[in-house]
Design an enzyme around this catalytic site. Structure first.
Site, PDB file in Angstrom:
ATOM      1  N   LEU A   1      11.985  -5.547   2.771  1.00  0.00           N
ATOM      2  CA  LEU A   1      11.001  -4.808   3.780  1.00  0.00           C
ATOM      3  C   LEU A   1      10.128  -4.181   2.692  1.00  0.00           C
ATOM      4  O   LEU A   1      10.084  -3.298   1.980  1.00  0.00           O
ATOM      5  CB  LEU A   1      11.841  -3.802   4.431  1.00  0.00           C
ATOM      6  CG  LEU A   1      11.172  -2.742   5.425  1.00  0.00           C
ATOM      7  CD1 LEU A   1      10.296  -3.578   6.448  1.00  0.00           C
ATOM      8  CD2 LEU A   1      11.828  -1.595   6.054  1.00  0.00           C
ATOM      9  N   HIS A   2       8.994  -5.001   2.575  1.00  0.00           N
ATOM     10  CA  HIS A   2       7.992  -4.582   1.767  1.00  0.00           C
ATOM     11  C   HIS A   2       6.778  -4.193   2.219  1.00  0.00           C
ATOM     12  O   HIS A   2       6.309  -4.658   3.016  1.00  0.00           O
ATOM     13  CB  HIS A   2       7.629  -5.922   0.950  1.00  0.00           C
ATOM     14  CG  HIS A   2       6.476  -5.607  -0.319  1.00  0.00           C
ATOM     15  ND1 HIS A   2       7.136  -5.119  -1.539  1.00  0.00           N
ATOM     16  CD2 HIS A   2       5.361  -5.894  -0.279  1.00  0.00           C
ATOM     17  CE1 HIS A   2       6.035  -5.039  -2.424  1.00  0.00           C
ATOM     18  NE2 HIS A   2       5.011  -5.205  -1.566  1.00  0.00           N
ATOM     19  N   SER A   3       6.254  -2.998   1.934  1.00  0.00           N
ATOM     20  CA  SER A   3       5.081  -2.452   2.484  1.00  0.00           C
ATOM     21  C   SER A   3       3.727  -2.797   1.733  1.00  0.00           C
ATOM     22  O   SER A   3       3.597  -2.832   0.497  1.00  0.00           O
ATOM     23  CB  SER A   3       4.899  -0.979   2.365  1.00  0.00           C
ATOM     24  OG  SER A   3       6.075  -0.470   3.429  1.00  0.00           O
TER      25      SER A   3
ATOM     26  N   GLN B   1       7.621  -5.854  -7.406  1.00  0.00           N
ATOM     27  CA  GLN B   1       8.671  -6.091  -6.550  1.00  0.00           C
ATOM     28  C   GLN B   1       8.666  -7.271  -5.651  1.00  0.00           C
ATOM     29  O   GLN B   1       9.473  -7.795  -4.980  1.00  0.00           O
ATOM     30  CB  GLN B   1       8.790  -4.695  -5.839  1.00  0.00           C
ATOM     31  CG  GLN B   1       9.604  -3.544  -6.605  1.00  0.00           C
ATOM     32  CD  GLN B   1       9.804  -2.387  -5.736  1.00  0.00           C
ATOM     33  OE1 GLN B   1       8.710  -1.891  -4.719  1.00  0.00           O
ATOM     34  NE2 GLN B   1      10.750  -1.584  -6.126  1.00  0.00           N
TER      35      GLN B   1
ATOM     36  N   GLY C   1      -0.042   2.388   1.323  1.00  0.00           N
ATOM     37  CA  GLY C   1      -0.193   3.728   1.007  1.00  0.00           C
ATOM     38  C   GLY C   1       0.755   4.588   1.688  1.00  0.00           C
ATOM     39  O   GLY C   1       0.770   5.934   2.035  1.00  0.00           O
ATOM     40  N   ARG C   2       2.083   4.241   1.832  1.00  0.00           N
ATOM     41  CA  ARG C   2       3.061   4.858   2.622  1.00  0.00           C
ATOM     42  C   ARG C   2       2.903   5.218   4.049  1.00  0.00           C
ATOM     43  O   ARG C   2       2.976   6.121   4.570  1.00  0.00           O
ATOM     44  CB  ARG C   2       3.593   6.153   1.813  1.00  0.00           C
ATOM     45  CG  ARG C   2       4.301   5.834   0.285  1.00  0.00           C
ATOM     46  CD  ARG C   2       4.845   6.939  -0.195  1.00  0.00           C
ATOM     47  NE  ARG C   2       5.347   6.645  -1.467  1.00  0.00           N
ATOM     48  CZ  ARG C   2       6.090   7.769  -2.041  1.00  0.00           C
ATOM     49  NH1 ARG C   2       6.152   8.845  -1.710  1.00  0.00           N
ATOM     50  NH2 ARG C   2       6.672   7.272  -3.516  1.00  0.00           N
TER      51      ARG C   2
ATOM     52  N   THR D   1       2.544  11.827  -6.625  1.00  0.00           N
ATOM     53  CA  THR D   1       2.342  11.147  -5.310  1.00  0.00           C
ATOM     54  C   THR D   1       2.524  11.888  -3.948  1.00  0.00           C
ATOM     55  O   THR D   1       1.843  11.921  -3.345  1.00  0.00           O
ATOM     56  CB  THR D   1       3.354   9.908  -5.400  1.00  0.00           C
ATOM     57  OG1 THR D   1       3.338   9.353  -6.618  1.00  0.00           O
ATOM     58  CG2 THR D   1       3.000   9.221  -4.149  1.00  0.00           C
TER      59      THR D   1
ATOM     60  N   ASP E   1       6.094  10.643   3.512  1.00  0.00           N
ATOM     61  CA  ASP E   1       5.971   8.966   3.859  1.00  0.00           C
ATOM     62  C   ASP E   1       5.724   8.953   5.173  1.00  0.00           C
ATOM     63  O   ASP E   1       6.503   9.434   6.209  1.00  0.00           O
ATOM     64  CB  ASP E   1       7.306   8.370   3.617  1.00  0.00           C
ATOM     65  CG  ASP E   1       7.180   6.827   3.339  1.00  0.00           C
ATOM     66  OD1 ASP E   1       6.653   6.310   4.032  1.00  0.00           O
ATOM     67  OD2 ASP E   1       8.206   6.451   2.377  1.00  0.00           O
TER      68      ASP E   1
ATOM     69  N   ARG F   1       5.513   6.207   6.709  1.00  0.00           N
ATOM     70  CA  ARG F   1       5.749   4.623   7.264  1.00  0.00           C
ATOM     71  C   ARG F   1       6.899   4.677   8.502  1.00  0.00           C
ATOM     72  O   ARG F   1       7.633   5.592   8.640  1.00  0.00           O
ATOM     73  CB  ARG F   1       6.424   3.819   6.090  1.00  0.00           C
ATOM     74  CG  ARG F   1       5.177   3.360   5.307  1.00  0.00           C
ATOM     75  CD  ARG F   1       5.878   2.723   3.819  1.00  0.00           C
ATOM     76  NE  ARG F   1       6.660   3.633   3.270  1.00  0.00           N
ATOM     77  CZ  ARG F   1       7.124   3.368   1.963  1.00  0.00           C
ATOM     78  NH1 ARG F   1       6.997   2.034   1.650  1.00  0.00           N
ATOM     79  NH2 ARG F   1       7.945   4.069   1.334  1.00  0.00           N
TER      80      ARG F   1
END
Length: 359
Positions: free
Chosen positions: A215-217, A235, A258-259, A279, A291, A293
């Site tokens: 699961l890649h943002s 990644q 960006g989350r 961050t 976060d 997301r």
């Protein structure tokens, strides 16, 4: 049968209006309000709103903490805008980019009492629009306002704070990749007009077995231009190679840059990191959560593709929890530890210490 707008469609229009700096009219019980995002409203519109009454500024509790003022309503703060202050002052209070240059922005006059539901909704929609979460509002209950369609907040409130737009697969095609010539790209679109998300299916994964998945943002800086500030690009590459080596799997590419705060706000956060903040601290100074997301969207895509269980490549326990809470069993967490370098070590340390990443 109806041709009227649904709640999610109406929110999508408000989101678009906010990005253009257009004021939106809300009805909250017996009260009428005009609200607009602090970031994009023009001077002429701001001046017009000011003629209608006392304008209030709404910011999140995180931004309020940064400014050392009260979070008047728990998760948000309402501040009176002084008569001698204009749009420049509002931008200065809302945007932390010049906090070091102008640290004393107060004194502030917090607003206590009354309802804050309109303000809270406006901040949530600012986040949806990838704007700084800061909004101005004016009560126009006693004004004869022409040209506005007042939106009943009660009818759309649940969708603002618990968005759940159904995803639909709109297209798919075979796309040979460097890691595997047997691959297929699926495009999923939410019904609320939001951003599309993608699934890269490699090989022919068995729907009855746990599928190796990542699961890649989306990360423009790391995935596309080789940024050394994060490990995202490494990644992405490592996950595709691992799926190919395993013979089959799915990489979910989610447009949650960006989350989840968007690329513009991510660059604002980077500028704050250059000032010494980590961050999480940078996100908070901007008014965001650690976060923003929604990982459950990834679970929905997997279900639509026919998968019920995954071997999830991640270092983030929150992704595992979200998958399982959304009905997709995580049979195994597969570590993905790549991309460390001297320029992102602090970033990785923060992910481990403050976000619980297993690094």
């Amino acid at each position: 049968m109806t041709i009227n707008l649904t709640a999610s469609e109406r929110i999508a229009r408000i989101r678009s209006d906010f990005r253009m700096g257009v004021a939106v009219a809300f009805l909250s019980g017996e009260e009428k309000w005009l609200v607009a995002p602090a970031e994009t409203i023009t001077l002429s519109r701001f001046s017009g709103m000011r003629k209608l009454g006392s304008i209030e500024l709404a910011i999140t509790d995180w931004r309020a903490q940064t400014l050392s003022t009260w979070a008047t309503d728990g998760d948000i703060a309402r501040l009176a805008i002084p008569e001698d202050k204009g749009l420049d002052w509002i931008h200065s209070v809302s945007d932390p980019s010049d906090d070091f240059n102008a640290p004393l922005k107060g004194p502030f006059t917090p607003i206590f009492g009354g309802k804050a539901d309109v303000h809270r909704a406006a901040l949530a929609i600012c986040k949806m629009a990838h704007l700084i979460p800061s909004a101005i509002a004016v009560n126009v209950s006693n004004q004869d306002i022409k040209g506005f369609d007042f939106i009943d907040l009660e009818k759309i409130s649940s969708m603002i704070f618990n968005p759940s737009s159904q995803l639909t697969e709109v297209s798919a095609a075979n796309v040979p990749l460097q890691v595997s010539e047997v691959s297929r790209v699926h495009v999923f679109r939410p019904q609320d007009g939001g951003e599309e998300h993608y699934a890269i299916e490699i090989g022919n994964p068995d729907r009855e077995k746990p599928v190796l998945s990542r699961l890649h943002s989306a990360c423009f800086t790391g995935d596309l231009i080789g940024s050394l500030k994060c490990d995202c690009g490494h990644q992405l590459k490592a996950a595709l190679e691992a799926i190919s080596s395993d013979g089959a799997g799915v990489l979910l590419y989610m447009n949650q840059e960006g989350r989840g705060i968007g690329l513009a706000n991510k660059m604002r956060a980077y500028a704050l990191q250059n000032q010494g903040f980590d961050t999480v601290e940078a996100n908070h100074r901007l008014g965001f959560e650690d976060d923003e997301r929604n990982f459950k969207l990834g679970a929905e895509i997997l279900r639509l593709m026919g998968f019920k269980s995954v071997r999830l490549m991640t270092n983030n326990p929150a992704k595992v929890i979200s998958m399982e809470s959304a009905g997709v069993n995580v049979s195994e967490r597969v570590a993905l530890k790549v991309g460390s370098n001297p320029l992102n070590q602090k970033y990785l340390d923060t992910k481990a210490k403050k976000s619980g990443h297993l690094l």
